[in-house]
Design a protein around this motif. Sequence first.
Motif, PDB file in Angstrom:
ATOM      1  N   HIS A 276      -4.985  -2.199  -3.153  1.00 51.52           N
ATOM      2  CA  HIS A 276      -3.972  -2.984  -2.440  1.00 51.52           C
ATOM      3  C   HIS A 276      -3.957  -4.425  -2.956  1.00 51.52           C
ATOM      4  CE1 HIS A 276      -2.844  -0.133   0.891  1.00 51.52           C
ATOM      5  NE2 HIS A 276      -3.930   0.456   0.410  1.00 51.52           N
ATOM      6  N   ALA A 277      -5.110  -5.019  -3.164  1.00 50.60           N
ATOM      7  CA  ALA A 277      -5.175  -6.397  -3.647  1.00 50.60           C
ATOM      8  C   ALA A 277      -4.584  -6.519  -5.046  1.00 50.60           C
ATOM      9  CB  ALA A 277      -6.611  -6.899  -3.626  1.00 50.60           C
ATOM     10  N   ARG A 278      -4.864  -5.551  -5.916  1.00 52.20           N
ATOM     11  CA  ARG A 278      -4.285  -5.584  -7.269  1.00 52.20           C
ATOM     12  C   ARG A 278      -2.765  -5.517  -7.213  1.00 52.20           C
ATOM     13  NH1 ARG A 278      -8.533  -2.012  -8.440  1.00 52.20           N
ATOM     14  NH2 ARG A 278      -7.099  -0.240  -8.307  1.00 52.20           N
ATOM     15  N   HIS A 279      -2.267  -4.656  -6.348  1.00 50.15           N
ATOM     16  CA  HIS A 279      -0.814  -4.514  -6.196  1.00 50.15           C
ATOM     17  C   HIS A 279      -0.182  -5.831  -5.748  1.00 50.15           C
ATOM     18  CE1 HIS A 279       3.012  -2.590  -5.210  1.00 50.15           C
ATOM     19  NE2 HIS A 279       2.939  -3.118  -4.000  1.00 50.15           N
ATOM     20  N   LEU A 280      -0.772  -6.476  -4.769  1.00 49.34           N
ATOM     21  CA  LEU A 280      -0.213  -7.729  -4.254  1.00 49.34           C
ATOM     22  C   LEU A 280      -0.359  -8.861  -5.253  1.00 49.34           C
ATOM     23  CD1 LEU A 280      -1.491  -7.419  -0.600  1.00 49.34           C
ATOM     24  CD2 LEU A 280       0.839  -7.048  -1.418  1.00 49.34           C
ATOM     25  N   LYS A 281      -1.408  -8.824  -6.050  1.00 50.70           N
ATOM     26  CA  LYS A 281      -1.618  -9.895  -7.031  1.00 50.70           C
ATOM     27  C   LYS A 281      -0.508  -9.911  -8.084  1.00 50.70           C
ATOM     28  CE  LYS A 281      -5.269 -12.326  -9.481  1.00 50.70           C
ATOM     29  NZ  LYS A 281      -4.442 -12.720 -10.630  1.00 50.70           N
ATOM     30  N   GLU A 282       0.144  -8.775  -8.330  1.00 54.54           N
ATOM     31  CA  GLU A 282       1.289  -8.775  -9.241  1.00 54.54           C
ATOM     32  C   GLU A 282       2.377  -9.721  -8.737  1.00 54.54           C
ATOM     33  OE1 GLU A 282       2.788  -4.890 -10.066  1.00 54.54           O
ATOM     34  OE2 GLU A 282       0.794  -4.014 -10.333  1.00 54.54           O
ATOM     35  N   TYR A 283       2.585  -9.738  -7.427  1.00 56.92           N
ATOM     36  CA  TYR A 283       3.591 -10.624  -6.840  1.00 56.92           C
ATOM     37  C   TYR A 283       3.112 -12.076  -6.850  1.00 56.92           C
ATOM     38  CZ  TYR A 283       6.007  -6.445  -5.201  1.00 56.92           C
ATOM     39  OH  TYR A 283       6.683  -5.257  -5.143  1.00 56.92           O
ATOM     40  N   VAL A 284       1.833 -12.277  -6.582  1.00 50.69           N
ATOM     41  CA  VAL A 284       1.278 -13.631  -6.646  1.00 50.69           C
ATOM     42  C   VAL A 284       1.462 -14.196  -8.054  1.00 50.69           C
ATOM     43  CG1 VAL A 284      -0.836 -14.998  -6.461  1.00 50.69           C
ATOM     44  CG2 VAL A 284      -0.390 -13.164  -4.808  1.00 50.69           C
ATOM     45  N   ASP A 285       1.110 -13.391  -9.063  1.00 51.17           N
ATOM     46  CA  ASP A 285       1.196 -13.856 -10.444  1.00 51.17           C
ATOM     47  C   ASP A 285       2.633 -14.093 -10.889  1.00 51.17           C
ATOM     48  OD1 ASP A 285      -1.535 -13.695 -10.564  1.00 51.17           O
ATOM     49  OD2 ASP A 285      -1.579 -11.784 -11.636  1.00 51.17           O
ATOM     50  N   ALA A 286       3.593 -13.418 -10.240  1.00 51.91           N
ATOM     51  CA  ALA A 286       5.003 -13.618 -10.582  1.00 51.91           C
ATOM     52  C   ALA A 286       5.560 -14.915 -10.006  1.00 51.91           C
ATOM     53  CB  ALA A 286       5.836 -12.440 -10.088  1.00 51.91           C
ATOM     54  N   GLY A 287       4.805 -15.573  -9.128  1.00 53.08           N
ATOM     55  CA  GLY A 287       5.219 -16.881  -8.647  1.00 53.08           C
ATOM     56  C   GLY A 287       5.846 -16.919  -7.274  1.00 53.08           C
ATOM     57  N   PHE A 288       5.669 -15.867  -6.470  1.00 50.12           N
ATOM     58  CA  PHE A 288       6.268 -15.864  -5.135  1.00 50.12           C
ATOM     59  C   PHE A 288       5.448 -16.714  -4.166  1.00 50.12           C
ATOM     60  CE2 PHE A 288       8.076 -12.030  -6.989  1.00 50.12           C
ATOM     61  CZ  PHE A 288       9.407 -12.180  -6.627  1.00 50.12           C
ATOM     62  N   ASP A 289       6.162 -17.401  -3.291  1.00 48.73           N
ATOM     63  CA  ASP A 289       5.514 -18.248  -2.293  1.00 48.73           C
ATOM     64  C   ASP A 289       5.039 -17.452  -1.085  1.00 48.73           C
ATOM     65  OD1 ASP A 289       6.182 -21.084  -3.351  1.00 48.73           O
ATOM     66  OD2 ASP A 289       8.077 -20.001  -3.434  1.00 48.73           O
ATOM     67  N   ARG A 290       5.731 -16.364  -0.787  1.00 46.82           N
ATOM     68  CA  ARG A 290       5.372 -15.563   0.376  1.00 46.82           C
ATOM     69  C   ARG A 290       5.681 -14.109   0.066  1.00 46.82           C
ATOM     70  NH1 ARG A 290       8.142 -17.710   5.539  1.00 46.82           N
ATOM     71  NH2 ARG A 290       6.647 -19.387   5.246  1.00 46.82           N
ATOM     72  N   ILE A 291       4.760 -13.226   0.443  1.00 50.69           N
ATOM     73  CA  ILE A 291       4.907 -11.795   0.202  1.00 50.69           C
ATOM     74  C   ILE A 291       4.777 -11.079   1.535  1.00 50.69           C
ATOM     75  CG2 ILE A 291       3.993  -9.790  -1.032  1.00 50.69           C
ATOM     76  CD1 ILE A 291       2.629 -11.987  -2.911  1.00 50.69           C
ATOM     77  N   HIS A 292       5.746 -10.245   1.849  1.00 48.99           N
ATOM     78  CA  HIS A 292       5.736  -9.488   3.094  1.00 48.99           C
ATOM     79  C   HIS A 292       5.387  -8.041   2.792  1.00 48.99           C
ATOM     80  CE1 HIS A 292       8.038 -13.054   4.199  1.00 48.99           C
ATOM     81  NE2 HIS A 292       7.603 -12.831   5.419  1.00 48.99           N
ATOM     82  N   ILE A 293       4.452  -7.500   3.538  1.00 50.96           N
ATOM     83  CA  ILE A 293       3.887  -6.185   3.283  1.00 50.96           C
ATOM     84  C   ILE A 293       4.250  -5.273   4.442  1.00 50.96           C
ATOM     85  CG2 ILE A 293       1.746  -4.912   2.824  1.00 50.96           C
ATOM     86  CD1 ILE A 293       0.651  -7.989   2.335  1.00 50.96           C
ATOM     87  N   GLY A 294       4.842  -4.127   4.116  1.00 48.07           N
ATOM     88  CA  GLY A 294       5.187  -3.155   5.140  1.00 48.07           C
ATOM     89  C   GLY A 294       4.331  -1.903   5.019  1.00 48.07           C
ATOM     90  N   GLN A 295       3.782  -1.458   6.124  1.00 52.40           N
ATOM     91  CA  GLN A 295       3.005  -0.214   6.161  1.00 52.40           C
ATOM     92  C   GLN A 295       3.938   0.957   6.390  1.00 52.40           C
ATOM     93  OE1 GLN A 295       0.284   1.296   5.608  1.00 52.40           O
ATOM     94  NE2 GLN A 295       0.038   2.962   7.071  1.00 52.40           N
ATOM     95  N   ILE A 296       3.917   1.921   5.492  1.00 53.59           N
ATOM     96  CA  ILE A 296       4.709   3.135   5.624  1.00 53.59           C
ATOM     97  C   ILE A 296       4.005   4.100   6.576  1.00 53.59           C
ATOM     98  CG2 ILE A 296       5.595   5.146   4.388  1.00 53.59           C
ATOM     99  CD1 ILE A 296       5.739   3.356   1.872  1.00 53.59           C
ATOM    100  N   GLY A 297       4.757   4.617   7.540  1.00 53.80           N
ATOM    101  CA  GLY A 297       4.219   5.668   8.382  1.00 53.80           C
ATOM    102  C   GLY A 297       3.620   5.178   9.687  1.00 53.80           C
ATOM    103  N   PRO A 298       3.034   6.102  10.463  1.00 49.17           N
ATOM    104  CA  PRO A 298       2.616   5.798  11.833  1.00 49.17           C
ATOM    105  C   PRO A 298       1.263   5.118  11.959  1.00 49.17           C
ATOM    106  CG  PRO A 298       2.220   8.109  11.359  1.00 49.17           C
ATOM    107  CD  PRO A 298       2.907   7.537  10.144  1.00 49.17           C
ATOM    108  N   GLU A 299       0.492   5.017  10.878  1.00 49.22           N
ATOM    109  CA  GLU A 299      -0.876   4.497  10.989  1.00 49.22           C
ATOM    110  C   GLU A 299      -0.888   2.967  11.008  1.00 49.22           C
ATOM    111  OE1 GLU A 299      -3.405   6.248  11.600  1.00 49.22           O
ATOM    112  OE2 GLU A 299      -2.712   8.269  11.149  1.00 49.22           O
ATOM    113  N   GLN A 300      -0.144   2.402  11.939  1.00 53.24           N
ATOM    114  CA  GLN A 300       0.013   0.952  11.955  1.00 53.24           C
ATOM    115  C   GLN A 300      -1.281   0.246  12.365  1.00 53.24           C
ATOM    116  OE1 GLN A 300       2.868  -0.847  11.075  1.00 53.24           O
ATOM    117  NE2 GLN A 300       3.564   1.115  10.283  1.00 53.24           N
ATOM    118  N   ARG A 301      -1.938   0.704  13.407  1.00 53.06           N
ATOM    119  CA  ARG A 301      -3.149   0.010  13.851  1.00 53.06           C
ATOM    120  C   ARG A 301      -4.246   0.084  12.794  1.00 53.06           C
ATOM    121  NH1 ARG A 301      -4.203  -2.317  18.323  1.00 53.06           N
ATOM    122  NH2 ARG A 301      -2.415  -1.353  19.376  1.00 53.06           N
ATOM    123  N   GLY A 302      -4.389   1.245  12.154  1.00 50.08           N
ATOM    124  CA  GLY A 302      -5.358   1.363  11.077  1.00 50.08           C
ATOM    125  C   GLY A 302      -5.047   0.431   9.924  1.00 50.08           C
ATOM    126  N   PHE A 303      -3.758   0.290   9.601  1.00 47.69           N
ATOM    127  CA  PHE A 303      -3.342  -0.633   8.539  1.00 47.69           C
ATOM    128  C   PHE A 303      -3.741  -2.061   8.873  1.00 47.69           C
ATOM    129  CE2 PHE A 303      -0.213  -3.907   7.598  1.00 47.69           C
ATOM    130  CZ  PHE A 303      -0.224  -3.925   6.206  1.00 47.69           C
TER     131      PHE A 303
END
Length: 324
Positions: A276-303
């Motif tokens: 997950h961190a590697r995936h998000l770092k692609e957006y960090v390295d691209a220069g975004f100021d804020r990244i919003h992450i959505g959890q797919i599916g019902p396992e929201q509390r676990g996420f």
Amino acid sequence: MTEFGYFLSCEEFGPADLVEQARMAEDAGFRSLWISDHYHPWNDAQGHSPFVWSVIGALSQSCGLPVETAVTCPTTRIHPAVIAQAAATSQVMLDGRFRLGLGSGEALNEHVLGDAWPSADVRLAMLEEAVDVIRKLFTGEQITHRGPYYTVENARIYTLPETPPPLDVSAFGPRAAELAARIADGFVTTAPDADMVARFRAGGPPRPAFAATKVCWAESREEAVRTAHRLWPSEHLPGELNQILPTPRHFEQASELVTEETVGAAVACGPDPEEHARHLKEYVDAGFDRIHIGQIGPEQRGFFDFYRKDVLPLLDGTDGGDRP
């Protein structure tokens, strides 16, 4: 420094669940909320599509995070004069914590009143005029506007915030990015594309760039891939299909071509925080100021537990904030 927010999916969840997810996101250390604005879900398996402006009203009373629509189409289904009023009220209710994310839309949502779905060039021209109408109405003056696509007659917004909400424009291609650079206060997209960020920022004043991505936490990677493939295969359709297919059934038909292998290769899935961190770092390295992450599916509390304990601490160096 990059901040991390949570992406509320109106396609997957009803209003009460979205409000509860917003509370959990705030407790987990996320800094802001994005919320989708849809008339239909992408497929019947997602199963929801509440009216976003009602949900935003509830969010304003249930948590303290900034909120942005991601994104609203102010061109066909809802007139820009009405969007301007909705956004102004949202900014008032959120005490200045609202941003209006705008885009040229998809036929899936915008064809429902029977209007013809315009070409991409026309959609961008409509969006540019819509932004002009919204900005005029944010002045609080009485406005009359007659343009190529919209007429506004003697309109005035009386309930206005002290500061109008910023207008961010979504872009997935060069022409849209150039339009965003010309008319927007910020840039919105979903791909970790440094070239698009640079195109938006070239030659203009400093403005933020925001991105969103979907992930799927589950106790096993295999389970997560199956869930992501079942609910969001449309994310992996090529070309302009996402803009031109008109119904969830059409998306289901096209998505039969998307394999679990394709989804597993593109989406951060499962219980490995490093993935997950590697995936998000692609957006960090691209220069975004804020990244919003959505959890797919019902396992929201676990996420949220997983991100609070295991993923966000790996990213602390990118946003400089202490986690709860």
